[in-house]
Design an enzyme around this catalytic site. Sequence first.
Site, short mmCIF file in Angstrom:
data_model
loop_
_atom_site.label_atom_id
_atom_site.label_comp_id
_atom_site.label_asym_id
_atom_site.label_seq_id
_atom_site.Cartn_x
_atom_site.Cartn_y
_atom_site.Cartn_z
N THR A 177 0.83 -1.21 0.00
CA THR A 177 0.00 0.00 0.00
C THR A 177 0.86 1.26 0.00
O THR A 177 2.00 1.23 0.45
CB THR A 177 -1.00 0.02 1.19
OG1 THR A 177 -1.78 1.20 1.10
CG2 THR A 177 -0.29 -0.02 2.53
N ARG A 178 0.27 2.34 -0.53
CA ARG A 178 0.92 3.66 -0.46
C ARG A 178 -0.01 4.66 0.19
O ARG A 178 0.22 5.86 0.14
CB ARG A 178 1.34 4.14 -1.86
CG ARG A 178 0.35 3.90 -2.97
CD ARG A 178 0.77 4.57 -4.25
NE ARG A 178 0.14 5.87 -4.34
CZ ARG A 178 -1.02 6.11 -4.95
NH1 ARG A 178 -1.68 5.13 -5.55
NH2 ARG A 178 -1.53 7.31 -4.98
N HIS B 177 -7.58 2.31 5.91
CA HIS B 177 -8.88 2.59 6.51
C HIS B 177 -9.60 1.26 6.74
O HIS B 177 -9.03 0.20 6.49
CB HIS B 177 -9.67 3.53 5.61
CG HIS B 177 -8.93 4.81 5.33
ND1 HIS B 177 -8.61 5.70 6.34
CD2 HIS B 177 -8.39 5.32 4.20
CE1 HIS B 177 -7.92 6.70 5.83
NE2 HIS B 177 -7.77 6.49 4.53
N HIS C 108 -9.53 -1.34 3.95
CA HIS C 108 -8.27 -2.08 3.75
C HIS C 108 -8.09 -3.14 4.82
O HIS C 108 -7.56 -4.21 4.56
CB HIS C 108 -7.08 -1.12 3.78
CG HIS C 108 -7.21 0.02 2.83
ND1 HIS C 108 -7.58 1.28 3.22
CD2 HIS C 108 -7.05 0.07 1.50
CE1 HIS C 108 -7.63 2.07 2.17
NE2 HIS C 108 -7.32 1.36 1.11
N ARG D 25 -8.10 -3.55 -6.84
CA ARG D 25 -8.53 -2.82 -8.04
C ARG D 25 -7.46 -1.79 -8.40
O ARG D 25 -6.95 -1.10 -7.54
CB ARG D 25 -9.85 -2.12 -7.69
CG ARG D 25 -10.59 -1.59 -8.86
CD ARG D 25 -11.86 -0.93 -8.41
NE ARG D 25 -12.53 -0.33 -9.55
CZ ARG D 25 -12.19 0.83 -10.08
NH1 ARG D 25 -11.23 1.55 -9.54
NH2 ARG D 25 -12.84 1.29 -11.13
#
Length: 596
Positions: A218-219, A223, A226, A312
């Site tokens: 992740t970058r 939340h 996730h 996605r």
Amino acid sequence: MSKVSVFPVPAPERDRSAESPASHLIEPHGGELVGLLAEPDRAAELKAASRDWPSWDLTPRQYCDLELLVNGGFSPLQGFMKRADHDSVCDSMRLADGTLWPIPILLDVTPQTADKLRTGGTLALRDPEGVMLAVLHVEEIWEPDREADAQAVFGTTSPDHPGVAHLLHKSNGIAVGGRVEGLQLPAHYDFRHLRQTPAELRADFAREGWRRVVAFQTRNPMHRAHCELTLRAAKEARANLLIHPTVGMTKPGDLDHYTRVRCYQAVLSRFPQHTVKLALLPLAMRMAGPREAVLHAIIRKNYGCTHFIVGRDHAGPGKDSQGRPFYGPYDAQELLRRHQQELGVEMVPFQMVSYVEELDTYMPQDEIPPGARTLDISGTELRRRLQEGRELPAWFTFPEVADELRRTHPPRHKQGFTVFLTGLSGAGKSTIASVLLVKFMEMGGRPVTLLDGDIVRKNLSSELTFSKEHRDINIRRIGFVASEITKNGGIALCAPIAPYDSVRKEVRSAIEPGGGFVLVHVATPIETCEERDRKGLYAKARAGLIKEFTGISDPYEEPADADLVIDTTALSPEEAAQEILLYLEREGYVGGLEAR
Ligand code: PPS
């Protein structure tokens, strides 16, 4: 404290082998974990010999790439790519020996540095302070075709794509390929306990009996969506979870990694104990979508992970200037699916998950009951809410994450900002700025700095002329000082002529990530300025005594992006300043109750 999951999480499979648990971990890519750090004696020898070698100060991207080369995250690469590997990677996503590899890893240098190199020679690779981190044994020097590379790797040559923009406009023209020997790993002083190398993470997994590990790249801050998604992935893969965010370079404009890491640390306690680990990846992302997903999976394999989550639009750069996405939402999943068997890393694909209000839970699109109302907050909407100091609902993010984000994004009336007044000499910029200065001092709460054209010319830019080149340097200096003031919560009042559009835009984009930027065009017509001629400069310019005088013998590019346009012909300085104050109040920069 409630855990995020609404479903039971089965115990991940454990490796109970008594003998050499590490042998049960997934093999690194290419079969062996590369480690390029030289032994201490050899490192000392290289350092002593380096006195007469040419040097190269690594760019931020190369600094990240070097770390992953040296620590084995890029196994089986042993150095920066030579042409055969590069061409083969671009053409067929494979190294010259046939090993799967999706993105070139090049050391790009300037022609001036390349001129000092010869094949068979050496190049000292240094960090920004000049500390030698590694030596490159120069095996090949060549000139890559950047447009062709962009098309092959990113599927586009559009400079709207941040990876392409970097490649075409920020990378240096010459590539130097060859084997690397590391003297030391780049030093990081932040979150040291979370910066495990592949070997260290593998040792942790082996010690804790983690055999199946699913990695989450992740970058962004995590939340609730996730958290739900990663828990579901761990459940599906019957694996432990590695939260493995990229902290090297991400998409320009992303949230800084300090805040993100505090957010990840904050959500850890929401996960079931002993099944999740957080580690930081010093990768420079390219935002190459599908090809980058393959690279991410390879890297995670090297770090000992057996599974990799692809959601996605994985590593996608968003949309181009016409609003068209660069990649299809599931292109990355498709590409990785084709290679997962060869790679030995299993993809855990995910559709976008949304919050289903009536069930108070998150679900992937294909599981949402027909007609159910779903809620989402897009990245853009989140940024807007943060900027405006608006609420982040509890269904969207955990309160501890919201608190962290709030600390980094105070409401506007507590943020720093820059008021940048541009206009002709004598338009009224300095006078308005000095009225604003005392108004802000009277309000209190934030430190105020005035960077008036004349004051700056005296103190910061005394050696500069009024050529275009020097005017741009002058404005960049003002912009730099203003951005430092703004990001630290102060008010910067700038009042230079700043006649050129492109450098004004540069300044805006340097300041905006750290706070507000308000461009005020003081559009008093030249006739009025000349009539006033407070300093007698127009008369001198007309007489040819001053060259390159803005509006007379030098251009002024009117801003089309001004936030406010003020003509002082019929306004007093107080009235002009008041217009700016009203604008700032409307935008929320002043007047918040807590600011008083
Ligand atoms: S720039 O273009 O933004 O770098 O100019 P700036 O630093 O604001 O200019 C500061 C003052 O320099 C005086 N001055 C000139 N202005 C324009 N052109 C020429 N050739 C020139 N020579 C001297 C002028 O008084 C500017 O101050 P202001 O406050 O704008 O009148």
